[in-house]
Scaffold this active site. Structure first.
Site, PDB file in Angstrom:
ATOM      1  N   TYR A   1     -27.737   4.591   8.434  1.00  0.00           N
ATOM      2  CA  TYR A   1     -29.440   5.887   8.792  1.00  0.00           C
ATOM      3  C   TYR A   1     -30.790   5.873   7.988  1.00  0.00           C
ATOM      4  CZ  TYR A   1     -24.298   8.139   8.311  1.00  0.00           C
ATOM      5  OH  TYR A   1     -22.802   8.164   8.616  1.00  0.00           O
TER       6      TYR A   1
ATOM      7  N   GLU B   1     -22.931   4.696   0.671  1.00  0.00           N
ATOM      8  CA  GLU B   1     -22.978   3.203   1.370  1.00  0.00           C
ATOM      9  C   GLU B   1     -22.358   2.218   1.508  1.00  0.00           C
ATOM     10  OE1 GLU B   1     -27.929   3.302   1.241  1.00  0.00           O
ATOM     11  OE2 GLU B   1     -27.256   3.570  -0.413  1.00  0.00           O
TER      12      GLU B   1
ATOM     13  N   CYS C   1       0.920  -1.439  -0.548  1.00  0.00           N
ATOM     14  CA  CYS C   1       0.078   0.132  -0.109  1.00  0.00           C
ATOM     15  C   CYS C   1       0.735   1.501  -0.136  1.00  0.00           C
ATOM     16  CB  CYS C   1      -1.082  -0.120   0.998  1.00  0.00           C
ATOM     17  SG  CYS C   1      -2.350   1.779   1.474  1.00  0.00           S
TER      18      CYS C   1
ATOM     19  N   THR D   1     -31.735   3.961   5.622  1.00  0.00           N
ATOM     20  CA  THR D   1     -31.844   3.953   4.039  1.00  0.00           C
ATOM     21  C   THR D   1     -31.168   2.419   3.625  1.00  0.00           C
ATOM     22  OG1 THR D   1     -30.090   5.145   3.781  1.00  0.00           O
ATOM     23  CG2 THR D   1     -32.271   6.543   4.039  1.00  0.00           C
TER      24      THR D   1
END
EC number: 1.11.1.-
Length: 414
Positions: A309, A385, A43, A311
């Protein structure tokens, strides 16, 4: 991470504490350990960041030439760095004893715990970096070889603004919008059905064990089968060429993740979560040896696990607990950790194949993550999300590594 401000605050608090506040290890050593951890997954984004920090905090420049230039004591961390990053279940109390009983190069337990927390943190953070497409690409024409550009074909501005990247991938490729909408509806439907089944009947303990074993075995076939099918094998060969500026910080570069449940091997020592939990065992040990870090890590784990949330893509008022738990537990399943009270049948119901491929790659081989894998799951969901998914995977991975390391330290102490 700033798409999830509550989580970001918690993350920064714990990272700041590990790197800057009073603790058992000198500041330059902390950054060097971060470099060693990030190098296990090639990385370069994290390595470059900590090379700068290492020098700013008074680190000896010569150490940056590679492991042969560092004190033996730091070099001794190689083995535990390698095991934690790729096969944490192999860590035993003997590894701990070796580090704390090596004469003049020995580690005190508080120093070792600080080092282990840093290693686990940076292995997991590498998963987040690759999963979110923020590792710089190599450019031979630039002196240090790296440029921060639209990385892995993501445009950094899109990422920051949550400009529905997935919409771009909906119109291109083989998927129509209808497909991904029905994919979302199907997932909602499965969640509802599972909730109802849960209320109707409870599976027996035996059945639960069988489902875990099945899921563990199935995870074997997730990447190997699928990746070769979806991506030419040569993609991977190229990936495995490790550049010298990364390889100088690691030994045994060929050592990688191996499936916990190797084909044909029976009686693997499953880590039964209730025998050594973060809440009852890991937390108090880590807090005792490296004060306050336990509280900060605990807050971060709880924050990501409970973050919601309510949702899902275009739907409001959705209880996503079941989905978050499936993501977290699937990561632990790949590391051989089993929760007695969890029905692993839910993992199979809720996480479709492309998502499992993504999870396994990000968690076990982050350096192989591609934008295609990122795009191929949950095509209707917002970018924020999917970042939330990456946060869950990162924390589940960090917790799994810590549980194995802290359990070995506990066994050394008893």
């Amino acid at each position: 991470m700033s798409l999830h401000t509550q989580y970001l605050e918690s993350f920064l608090r714990s990272q700041f504490y590990m790197l800057r506040m009073d603790g058992p290890l000198p500041l330059p050593h902390r950054h060097y350990i971060a470099i060693m951890a990030a190098a296990r997954h090639q990385c370069s984004y994290l390595i470059n960041m900590h090379v700068d920090e290492f020098l700013k905090t008074g680190g000896i420049a010569e150490w940056l030439n590679g492991l042969e230039y560092v004190p033996q004591r730091l070099k001794n961390l190689n083995e535990i760095n390698k095991l934690l990053a790729h096969r944490p279940w192999l860590i035993t109390k003997e590894h701990i004893q070796k580090l704390v009983k090596t004469g003049e190069n020995n580690w005190s337990l508080p120093e070792l715990v600080h080092a282990v927390v840093l290693l686990a943190h940076y292995h997991a953070l590498a998963s987040f970096v690759f999963g979110s497409g923020i590792n710089p690409e190599r450019d031979p024409e630039i002196s240090n070889g790296f440029r921060l550009i639209s990385v892995n074909n993501f445009c950094v501005c899109d990422l920051a603004n949550d400009n529905n990247i997935e919409n771009a991938s909906l119109t291109g490729g083989n998927f129509g919008i209808v497909d991904s909408l029905s994919e979302l509806e199907a997932l909602m439907e499965r969640m509802k059905r599972l909730q109802e089944e849960r209320e109707d009947e409870e599976a027996s303990q035996e059945e639960m064990t069988t489902r875990f074993e099945k899921e563990k075995k199935e995870s074997l076939f997730v990447v190997s089968g699928d990746t070769l099918h979806s991506f030419p094998h040569s993609d991977f060969e190229d990936d495995m060429i490790i550049t010298s500026d990364v390889s100088r910080y690691i030994e045994d570069p060929g050592f990688g993740y191996e499936d916990f449940a190797r084909r044909g091997e029976e009686h693997l020592p499953t880590f039964r979560a209730q025998d050594y939990t973060w809440e009852n065992h890991g937390f108090s040990l880590v807090n005792r040896l490296y004060s306050d870090i336990g509280h900060l890590l605990d807050e971060k784990f709880r924050m990501v696990y409970n973050l919601t949330y309510n949702t899902m893509a275009t739907h409001e008022d959705v209880d996503t607990t079941m989905l978050r738990r499936a993501l977290f537990n699937y990561v632990h399943c790949m590391f051989g950790i089993r929760y007695d009270d969890y029905d692993y049948g839910e993992v199979n119901q809720l996480l479709e194949r492309s998502l499992k491929v993504y999870i396994k790659t990000v968690t076990c081989y982050p350096e192989r993550t591609t934008k295609r894998m990122y795009d191929s799951y949950w095509r209707q969901f917002k970018h924020s999300e999917k970042v939330h998914v990456n946060l869950l995977l990162m924390e589940a991975r960090m917790q799994a590594e810590l549980l194995y390391a802290l359990r070995a330290i506990t066994r050394h102490l008893t």
